[in-house]
Structures are given as structure tokens and as C-alpha cells.
Design a protein around this motif. Structure first.
Motif, PDB file in Angstrom:
ATOM      1  N   TYR A  51       0.810  -1.215   0.000  1.00 42.70           N
ATOM      2  CA  TYR A  51       0.000   0.000   0.000  1.00 42.70           C
ATOM      3  C   TYR A  51       0.845   1.268   0.000  1.00 42.70           C
ATOM      4  N   GLN A  55       0.287   3.897  -2.816  1.00 42.90           N
ATOM      5  CA  GLN A  55       0.069   5.322  -2.536  1.00 42.90           C
ATOM      6  C   GLN A  55       0.980   6.188  -3.406  1.00 42.90           C
ATOM      7  N   ARG A  78     -15.170  -3.454   0.653  1.00 40.10           N
ATOM      8  CA  ARG A  78     -13.965  -2.806   1.169  1.00 40.10           C
ATOM      9  C   ARG A  78     -12.885  -2.689   0.109  1.00 40.10           C
ATOM     10  N   ARG A  79     -13.002  -3.565  -0.930  1.00 40.46           N
ATOM     11  CA  ARG A  79     -11.886  -3.623  -1.872  1.00 40.46           C
ATOM     12  C   ARG A  79     -11.822  -2.431  -2.797  1.00 40.46           C
ATOM     13  N   ARG A  80     -10.600  -2.063  -3.096  1.00 42.63           N
ATOM     14  CA  ARG A  80     -10.412  -1.040  -4.104  1.00 42.63           C
ATOM     15  C   ARG A  80      -9.659  -1.679  -5.235  1.00 42.63           C
TER      16      ARG A  80
ATOM     17  N   PHE B  15      -2.757   7.639   5.881  1.00 44.06           N
ATOM     18  CA  PHE B  15      -2.472   6.350   5.271  1.00 44.06           C
ATOM     19  C   PHE B  15      -3.392   5.289   5.850  1.00 44.06           C
ATOM     20  N   ALA B  17      -6.321   5.732   7.278  1.00 48.20           N
ATOM     21  CA  ALA B  17      -7.702   5.934   6.854  1.00 48.20           C
ATOM     22  C   ALA B  17      -7.918   5.380   5.453  1.00 48.20           C
ATOM     23  N   GLU B  18      -6.899   5.540   4.639  1.00 51.34           N
ATOM     24  CA  GLU B  18      -7.016   5.140   3.257  1.00 51.34           C
ATOM     25  C   GLU B  18      -6.962   3.617   3.097  1.00 51.34           C
ATOM     26  N   TYR B  19      -5.996   2.997   3.750  1.00 50.57           N
ATOM     27  CA  TYR B  19      -5.728   1.587   3.438  1.00 50.57           C
ATOM     28  C   TYR B  19      -5.906   0.636   4.618  1.00 50.57           C
ATOM     29  N   GLU B  22      -8.311  -2.436   4.195  1.00 45.26           N
ATOM     30  CA  GLU B  22      -7.835  -3.459   3.268  1.00 45.26           C
ATOM     31  C   GLU B  22      -6.668  -4.223   3.842  1.00 45.26           C
TER      32      GLU B  22
END
Lengths: 116, 851
Positions: A51, A55, A78-80, B15, B17-19, B22
């Protein structure tokens, strides 16, 4: 927009992620699995590395988050999902060319098997 | 799982909050490799933080370089605040607070005789001996006396300054030599061997730092001394000028006269004994001695003062004033920085709102602004260190000579850290405010083109900051103005003599070779005669000590045969002079005659006195022909000269008595033999110094000359510490003033830019330029008026505190206060002009279209 050459050499995680996204959009976990499969389990990206790379790649414009979702039965809220951008393809190609050149040089000096 | 979630908090919030979700999902699937995933958090979290920092730094550098005006101002402000404070507080700490560089420094005290009119008088050997025997408060007591000697070497002879000390001194100070040994207990007697300990500097200059110096001989005056030790470079006692130490050799004769005061005494209190206890015991001992010797020890008490407090009240006050001023500068610097950041925050509201709208969380915005502030603070701090390094040497004139300290204080890094922390916190606190505001929910209005950043509360805050700045600069202006007035007043004090074109130097004739007066007279004759022949020289004369170079030499006076005159506690300063000293230094002769070559030891003893002396005893009569008693002899007054400032420009001087140099009895009054040569010379007096050197060499090849300087420099040295202080304080005031002006200008410029639409409407409704101009001006003047009012009140308080430094200038000096107020109003007007001018040029149609 930034020049593709200026991103080289690519960190290996970045290059692997680009390769994983080359044929289809994938979510994070699928990328990890794809990379592991492709390298026969040699490279197993950790969630953090993945990640963090994602990012950065998003900021650099190598990939985008896609709004298209797969069929609902396969989807998880939840998946992106991530998709490689044309610029990402350009950068990946540039990296591949760079590696090819390098390999050529290595062959010429007898470090690697094959014709120079 | 919960543990993994907890660990995820190590990542930056944005970070997470974003990931975060997952990552948890992946963690759940990869249970087999849970340990690896947990361990993976640490390096990646750190790397994620570094990513953001890199990004923020890049952004910060970009924003800072794009708004160059803001960045330069902010950097200067931070550098000034940190630099000034570090320099000044390093100095203050060094002089006032830090323990002196001796063992058990807090137990070290000076012991003085106290008598009417003098709170600190040297001790006579007899009193020192008796006090030492009678008291138990001191673990150790040592005596010393300054003594300079002619050092005769293969090269040109030179004069060196040193101390004759009792053997207790070095152990008492806990001082260890870097070579050899210190004095043994039996070395400080009249029969003891002649030994000497060298300072590091002297060891370097005459022996080139030769490690085999021990046992070698040096010739001081006409005696040979054997070198037994060398002190380390950081040992200075009693002052930085001390070049050697020799044993104090008191002879029986030294103990006879209890009024022959020439010893300084230093004691170390026994552990647990307070200064008050020692003082009480000394008072009892002094009273006992007074009963035993009612005549000699009449009214003689004792004073016990901590060594650290051997500092004039003036030096202390002067340093405190400087510390106060630098705190003011720090305050102003912080206010200014805060004000700058607030204004910038308002101006950047749109940018921040855009970023917030694009999804940047509060954490990221705050982080970004903190990074910017930190970057400013670090850069400013580096500049500040450079500034304080540069400033510190300029302040060394303020290190008093009375303390055993090196002249250059070290830079104090604790203080640097403190000042840096204060500025940093200011920067961070005020730098973050806009981020919180921007992230407080969506601010659609902020996105609107031309959004007004009115924010009434913040503008009031800025106005308050500017008011504080103006007030502080008024205080600084008043303080430095008063000190400047005091300096001017002292510089215009008439010392009573003319120093222009007078060259001076010292030839200190050694005893016993020159113990006979006739011998000295020959020397003076040869030198004076030849010097007077030099081109451009119009006059030359010798005196015991030049005015302002020696504050001692004060003798009791009695007037014989006139019982109506009470002379207890009457004293005068005593100097021997050759003829024409008064002419050389242009001291006007009021009555009678100068001393003459014919005033020899076999003639009646005569004296020339100053007007105040004559007035004190014979107010309405001619003093000529009157007799008085001083220095063991009765003398007749043959001349009256006007008074001079013997003791310096700031201190009241005793009346003066001048005695003819040939009426100096052999073998006595060693200290009073004339040694200072004054030469009145046209053109460049320094050009004749080599010629004078040759003349002295011819008269006595072993005689050095020292202290070559202009008499004008002796006078200027009187006000040098003050001048330094005024410069330092003045610089602070100027900086504060400038910062306040920038503050006012910034405030108004911003207010005008915010009020442009309003002004446009006013113009459209028919307001005339004068109205608009007046409106802006009024806002600035009101702010300034509030600041000035506060500043005048605070300034009056500060002035009261400075009273001791003002040399007679009134603390409420109206001229100074008026000047400060006028300056501040002028500054305000100057700060208002540009914004007011801009307000005048507001185009109503454009201003309203923007709405």
C-alpha cells in the motif's frame, strides 16, 4: 507531466505491481497473489509495502483507482481496484528496456549466459 | 487481529484511513504468516512517515520560496530573536549566574575593611594578621596585592602585571598548576626564596612555551626569581591581566602602620558557615581591634562579600537591562512571527480549503503547516546561531574586569535551545491555527473566488499582537534613549583637564635601585629634558598616576593650628608631580604658583591643592600660606588649581593635593613615585613614541615603558562600557521599532485588501479620497495609540529600574519620552501610508464586480 525516464530505475515492488496490473485491474490482495504466483512464491509483498507503493504510484500517476467494479457476487465493498495508466505502461516499458540494455552489457562481459 | 489494528496506528493517520481496512482484510487471509505481517508494520510505517515528510518538505520549500517576502521576514525575525537572546543570556549567565571557575566557588568571599565613606578598603597587614587569628568562620584566608614589575630579558624590557600572594591562595582556590608546583606554606616570608609562578600567556611569550622552564630564572625589577610553576590557560586570578604570581613577602616594618592598606583578602567559608555568620564574627573581631587600637582602628569595620558579588551595582544593573531588552526582542520576534503566520494563514485559506475539499484530512494539513514552521525555525535558528556568534565578541566590553573571568564568554547552548524552543513553539502554535480552521468541516465559502478572510476574531488577535509590539518598542526606545542621554551627559562632563594631543606612557622605576629620590630625579630630568626637545612637543611632565587610572591614593587630612576645623574622616587624593604637569594637561592654575624645581627636600614642604580642597577648609579666605598635614608632613599651600575628575567621570572625586616630586622622602611612599609621563604634542603624537623609547633606553637601558596611549583614550575608556551598552540596547530598540513598523504595515495592508469591496462601495456612494485615507489612517493610529499608551506606562516602570545607570538623568525625562512617542507615531504613519495609498486607488467598479 513527468518524463518516464526520470522514474528509472523503478523499485522492484513498483515494477512487479505494474506487471500484475498489465492485463487486468486488480485489488490489493489480488496483486500480492499475482506477484507471488508470477515469481513462484519468491516475492511475497507485505501489506505495508504494497500500500505504500500503491500510494506513491497513485501520486506519480502510474496507476489509478478504478470505479468499475466486478460482478456483485465477486465484489467486496472494502476492496479497491487499481488500473495501470498509459503513463504507467510507458514507464514499465522504459524500465524493461533499461533492464534489457543492462542484460546485454552483462552478457558482453560474460556475467550472463547467451549472445552478446 | 486487534493487535494488528493497534499496530496500524503507527502509520500516518491519512495512510491508515485510506488503506487500514484493506490491510486488515489481507492480514485476515494471511493468518499463516501473521508474525511476518506484524513485523512488517514497523519499517513500513516509518517509511510511510518519511514519504510524507519528504513530500511536505518539498512542498514547504516550494511555498516558502514562492513567497519570498514572507520567508525572508520570518527568517530574519526568528534569527534575531534567537541570536540576540543567545548572545545576551550567555553573557549574563557567564557574569552573573554561573559559578566562578574555582573549587567550592559558592564559599569564596572577599574580606574588606570598611570605614567612613568607603565600603571596600584594602586591609593593612596588621589588621589582616589579627583578623585571621581572631576568626573561625574561614576554612582558609589568603591575601594578595597587585604588583607590576619590570621584566628584563634579552629583548626589550617590558612591564608585566602580577600579584604577590600568600601561600594559602592557590589551595584555597583549588587551583592546580599545569607545570611544577604552587607555593609551599613557608615560602611567603620575608626570608623565603624568590620564586615565581607564570601565567600561561607569559610562559608562552617569554619562554615560547618551553616545558623545561622550571628552575630557570627571570629578572623582575632587579631581583632574580626562580620559576617553580606554570598555571593553565583558563586560570585568571584576580583578573585576566594577571601575568605572574610571586610570594607575598611581608616584613616586620609592614606590620607597623595599621593605616597602610594595600592587601586584598579572600576567604573560603567553612562548610555550613553562612556569609551572615562570617560577617557577624568579623564585626565582633573588628570591634575588638578597635578597642585595642582606638586611634588607628577608629571606625574601622569589616565587610564580607561573596566573590561573585564583587561586581559593581552598575555592571549588574547594566546586564539586567540588557537581558530585559533581549527578552523584549524575543517577545517582539515571537509576536511578529505569530502575526506573520496568522496573516499568511488567512491568505492561504483558499489553498487549504481546496486541499481539504480534495480530501486532505486535518492531520495532513496540520502536518504540512508544522513542517513549514519547523523548516522556518530550523533555518532561522541556524542564522540565529551565526548571529549570536557574531554578536558575542561585541559584548565582551561588558564583562567586568573585577571578576576573575576570561573576557569572551562561551556560547551557551542551553540558552540557544531555550530561545529556539520558544520561537519554535510560537511558530508551530500560530502556524497550525489556519490548518485547524480549514479542516473544520467543509468551507465552501472559502473556495469562493475573492473570499474575504475577515475572520473578526483573528484580526482582533493580530491587532492585539501589534499593540504589544508597539508597546514593547516604546519601552525599548525609552530605555535606550535614557541611557543615551546619560552617556551624552557623561561625555560632556568636563574632566577638568584637556586630553587632546596628550600622549601618555608609564615608566615604573624599580626599587631598591630607585629608592633614593635624587636618583629618580636624575632619571626624570634626563627624560623630560630630551622629550621636550622632540619636534612638536610643547610640554612634558611626570605624575604619580594619571587622572582616572588609579582610584586609590586617598589620604587622611588634618589641618593644624585651627581647632575650629574638624577633619575626622576628611580625605584627599594625593599625587606627586613634576613642574608643568598642570600646563601639560591644561589644568588652570587659579591662585599662587605651580610646584617648582626649587621645592627640594631641604626646603619647606609645600603643596598645590584643588579649589574644592581650599573651599572645604577656608571657604571665604585665601588658602595661600595655610598649613595642613598629609602623608607624615606638614605642608604649606603655595598654589590652587581647579578640580579634576580623579576617580572618573561617574564618581564623585575627593579634593586633590599635589606635592612637588623632589619633596619625596627617600625609601618611603614607594607607590607614589611619579611613573606616568604626559607629553603635550602637536601633530600625530604616536609618531614620537619610538623617539621617547630611545630616550628612556638611554637614561636606563633596563627600564621598560608600558601603557602607551593617548590621554583622550583614558577618558574614553571611562564611558566605553556604557557606549557598548547603549549600542547594544539601541540596536535592540531599532530592531523592535522596525519589527513593529512591519507589523503595523502588515496589519493595515491586510485590512485594506480585505476591505477592498467595502471601500469600493463607499467610493461608489461618493466618499471622497480624504475620507478613505482618513479611515485607514485612523485604524493605524488607534492601534498605535493603544500601544504607545501601554508602552509609556511600562517604560516609566522600566526607567525606574534603570535609575542607577542614568548618571543623574531623570527616569521620567520628558525629552526622552516625548521622542519615543513621536518616533512611534511617525513609524505608525509611515506604516499606514502604503496601505492608505492603496485604498485610495481602489477602483469601485472592479471591487464590486469581484463581490
Amino acid at each position: 507531466m513527468s518524463n518516464a525516464e526520470s522514474f528509472l530505475p523503478l523499485p522492484s515492488a513498483t515494477f512487479h505491481i505494474l506487471m500484475a496490473l498489465a492485463d487486468e485491474d486488480r485489488h490489493g490482495y489480488a496483486i500480492i497473489q499475482d506477484v507471488a504466483e508470477r515469481t513462484s512464491g519468491e516475492l511475497k509483498l507485505s501489506a505495508g509495502t504494497l500500500y505504500r507503493s500503491i500510494q506513491r504510484m497513485l501520486e506519480q500517476g502510474l496507476i489509478v483507482e478504478t470505479r468499475e467494479r466486478p460482478a456483485p457476487e465477486e465484489d467486496d465493498e472494502r476492496r479497491r481496484y487499481y488500473r495501470i495508466t498509459p503513463f504507467g505502461i510507458e514507464v514499465a516499458r522504459a524500465e524493461a528496456r533499461r533492464l534489457q540494455q543492462l542484460l546485454k552489457l552483462a552478457r558482453a562481459s560474460g556475467f550472463a549466459p547467451g549472445r552478446a | 487481529m486487534w493487535f494488528y489494528r493497534l499496530l496500524l496506528h503507527l502509520y500516518p493517520a491519512s495512510f491508515r484511513a485510506e488503506y487500514g481496512e484493506e490491510m486488515c482484510a489481507i492480514f485476515a487471509r494471511e493468518r499463516r504468516n501473521a508474525l511476518g505481517a506484524l513485523a512488517d508494520v514497523f519499517p513500513n510505517a516509518a517509511a510511510a512517515h518519511a514519504d510524507i515528510l519528504r513530500q511536505d518538505l518539498r512542498l514547504a520549500i516550494r511555498t516558502l520560496t514562492s513567497s519570498r517576502g514572507f520567508t525572508i521576514t520570518a527568517l530574519l525575525v526568528v534569527a534575531l530573536g534567537i541570536g540576540a537572546n543567545t548572545a545576551v543570556f550567555s553573557l549574563v549567565d557567564y557574569v552573573l549566574i554561573r559559578p566562578l571557575p574555582f573549587a567550592d566557588a559558592d564559599r569564596l568571599v572577599k574580606v574588606w575593611q570598611r570605614q567612613s565613606g568607603y565600603s571596600r578598603m584594602e586591609l593593612s597587614p596588621a589588621n589582616y594578621r589579627d583578623w585571621k587569628a581572631m576568626t573561625r568562620s574561614f576554612a582558609s584566608l589568603a591575601a594578595y596585592t597587585s604588583m607590576s614589575h619590570n621584566l628584563v630579558t634579552q629583548q626589550e624590557p617590558e612591564r608585566i602585571e602580577g600579584e604577590h600572594v600568600t601561600a594559602e591562595l592557590f589551595p584555597l582556590l583549588g587551583a592546580k598548576p599545569m607545570l611544577g608546583r604552587v607555593f609551599a606554606p613557608q615560602e611567603d616570608t620575608a626570608e623565603g626564596p624568590r620564586t615565581v609562578i607564570l601565567s600561561y600567556t607569559l610562559w608562552q611569550s617569554i619562554f615560547g612555551g618551553d616545558p623545561n622552564v622550571l628552575g630557570r630564572n627571570v629578572t623582575l625589577d632587579d631581583n632574580s626569581y626562580s620559576v617553580i610553576g606554570v598555571m593553565p590557560p583558563d586560570f585568571h586570578f584576580p583578573s585576566i591581566d594577571t601575568e605572574f604570581w610571586a610570594p607575598l613577602r611581608l616584613e616586620a616594618a609592614n606590620y607597623e602602620d595599621r593605616n597602610d592598606n594595600f592587601l586584598q583578602a579572600i576567604g573560603k567559608l567553612r562548610p555550613g558557615v553562612s556569609i551572615a555568620q562570617a560577617r557577624a564574627e568579623m564585626t565582633v573581631a573588628a570591634a575588638q581591634l578597635e578597642r585595642r587600637y582606638p586611634r588607628e582602628n577608629e571606625h574601622i569595620g569589616a565587610a564580607v562579600i561573596a566573590l561573585r558579588d564583587e561586581l559593581s551595582e552598575q555592571s549588574r544593573l547594566s546586564l539586567s537591562a540588557l537581558a530585559g531588552a533581549s527578552v523584549c526582542v524575543l517577545l517582539i520576534a515571537c509576536t511578529n512571527l505569530a502575526s506573520l503566520l496568522l496573516a499568511r494563514g488567512l491568505a492561504r485559506r483558499k489553498e487549504l480549503a481546496v486541499r481539504a475539499a480534495l480530501g486532505a484530512g486535518r492531520e495532513r494539513l496540520v502536518r504540512q503547516l508544522v513542517t513549514e514552521s519547523l523548516l522556518l525555525a530550523v533555518l532561522g535558528g541556524a542564522l540565529g546561531v551565526a548571529a549570536s556568534r557574531a554578536a558575542l565578541p561585541l559584548l565582551t566590553k561588558l564583562v567586568p574586569h573585577t571578576l576573575p573571568l576570561a573576557q569572551l564568554p562561551p556560547l551557551d547552548f542551553r540558552i540557544l535551545l531555550f530561545a529556539a524552543a520558544v520561537t519554535l513553539l510560537t511558530g508551530i502554535a500560530f502556524g497550525m491555527l489556519p490548518a485547524f480552521r480549514a479542516s473544520r468541516g467543509s468551507r465552501f465559502a472559502d473556495l469562493h473566488e475573492g473570499a474575504r478572510a475577515g475572520g473578526g476574531r483573528k484580526e482582533r488577535l493580530r491587532a492585539a499582537l501589534v499593540i504589544a509590539e508597539v508597546a514593547t518598542s516604546v519601552v525599548l526606545l525609552v530605555g535606550s534613549g535614557l541611557l543615551l542621554r546619560a552617556l551624552w551627559r557623561l561625555q560632556t562632563v568636563d574632566p577638568g583637564f584637556r586630553s587632546e594631543g596628550v600622549l601618555t606612557l608609564r615608566t615604573w622605576l624599580p626599587w631598591p635601585r630607585y629608592a633614593v629620590t635624587e636618583r629618580r630625579t636624575q632619571f626624570y630630568h634626563r627624560v623630560l629634558e630630551e622629550v621636550r626637545q622632540l619636534p612638536g612637543v610643547s610640554n612634558a611632565a611626570y605624575i604619580t598616576f594619571l587622572p582616572m587610572t588609579m582610584t586609590g591614593g586617598i589620604w587622611p587630612i588634618s589641618v593644624n593650628g585651627d581647632t575650629s576645623i574638624r577633619t575626622e574622616s576628611h580625605v584627599a587624593s594625593l599625587r606627586f608631580v613634576t613642574p608643568s604637569f598642570f600646563a601639560t594637561t591644561a589644568i588652570p592654575l587659579r591662585l599662587g604658583r605651580d610646584v617648582a624645581e626649587s621645592d627640594t627636600i631641604d626646603r619647606p614642604f609645600v603643596a598645590v591643592v584643588s579649589e574644592s580642597f581650599a573651599r572645604r577648609y577656608w571657604p571665604d579666605q585665601s588658602p595661600l600660606g595655610r598649613h595642613f598635614h598629609v602623608a607624615f608632613h606638614d605642608r604649606e599651600i603655595v598654589g590652587v588649581v581647579s578640580d579634576i575628575s580623579v576617580r572618573g567621570l561617574e564618581r564623585p572625586s575627593e579634593p586633590q593635593v599635589y606635592l612637588p616630586y623632589r619633596q619625596h622622602p627617600d625609601e618611603s611612599l614607594v607607590f607614589y613615585a611619579p611613573k606616568d609621563l604626559a607629553v603635550k604634542c602637536a601633530g600625530n603624537p604616536m609618531s614620537i613614541v619610538p623617539a621617547i623609547r630611545r630616550i628612556v633606553q638611554k637614561a636606563d637601558p633596563r627600564q621598560p615603558i608600558s601603557d602607551v596611549r593617548m590621554l583622550a583614550d583614558v577618558v574614553a575608556a571611562q564611558t566605553a562600557p556604557r557606549a557598548t551598552q547603549v549600542r547594544a540596547l539601541g540596536a535592540f530598540a531599532a530592531v523592535a521599532f522596525l519589527l513593529a513598523a512591519i507589523g503595523i504595515h502588515g496589519l493595515l495592508a491586510f485590512a485594506v485588501s480585505q476591505r477592498t469591496p467595502e471601500i469600493g462601495i463607499r467610493v461608489a456612494l461618493g466618499a471622497r479620497p480624504a475620507n478613505i485615507f482618513g479611515m485607514v489612517l485612523a485604524q493605524g493610529l488607534w492601534t498605535a495609540a493603544a500601544g504607545v499608551a501601554g508602552g509609556v506606562v511600562l517604560g516609566a516602570l522600566a526607567a525606574q529600574g534603570l535609575k542607577g545607570l542614568l548618571a543623574g538623568v531623570q527616569p521620567a525625562d520628558p525629552v526622552t519620552f516625548a521622542a519615543a512617542v513621536v518616533l512611534c507615531v511617525a513609524m505608525t504613519l509611515a506604516g499606514c501610508l502604503a496601505p492608505a495609498w492603496r485604498a485610495l486607488r481602489v477602483d469601485p467598479t472592479r471591487a464590486m464586480r469581484a463581490e
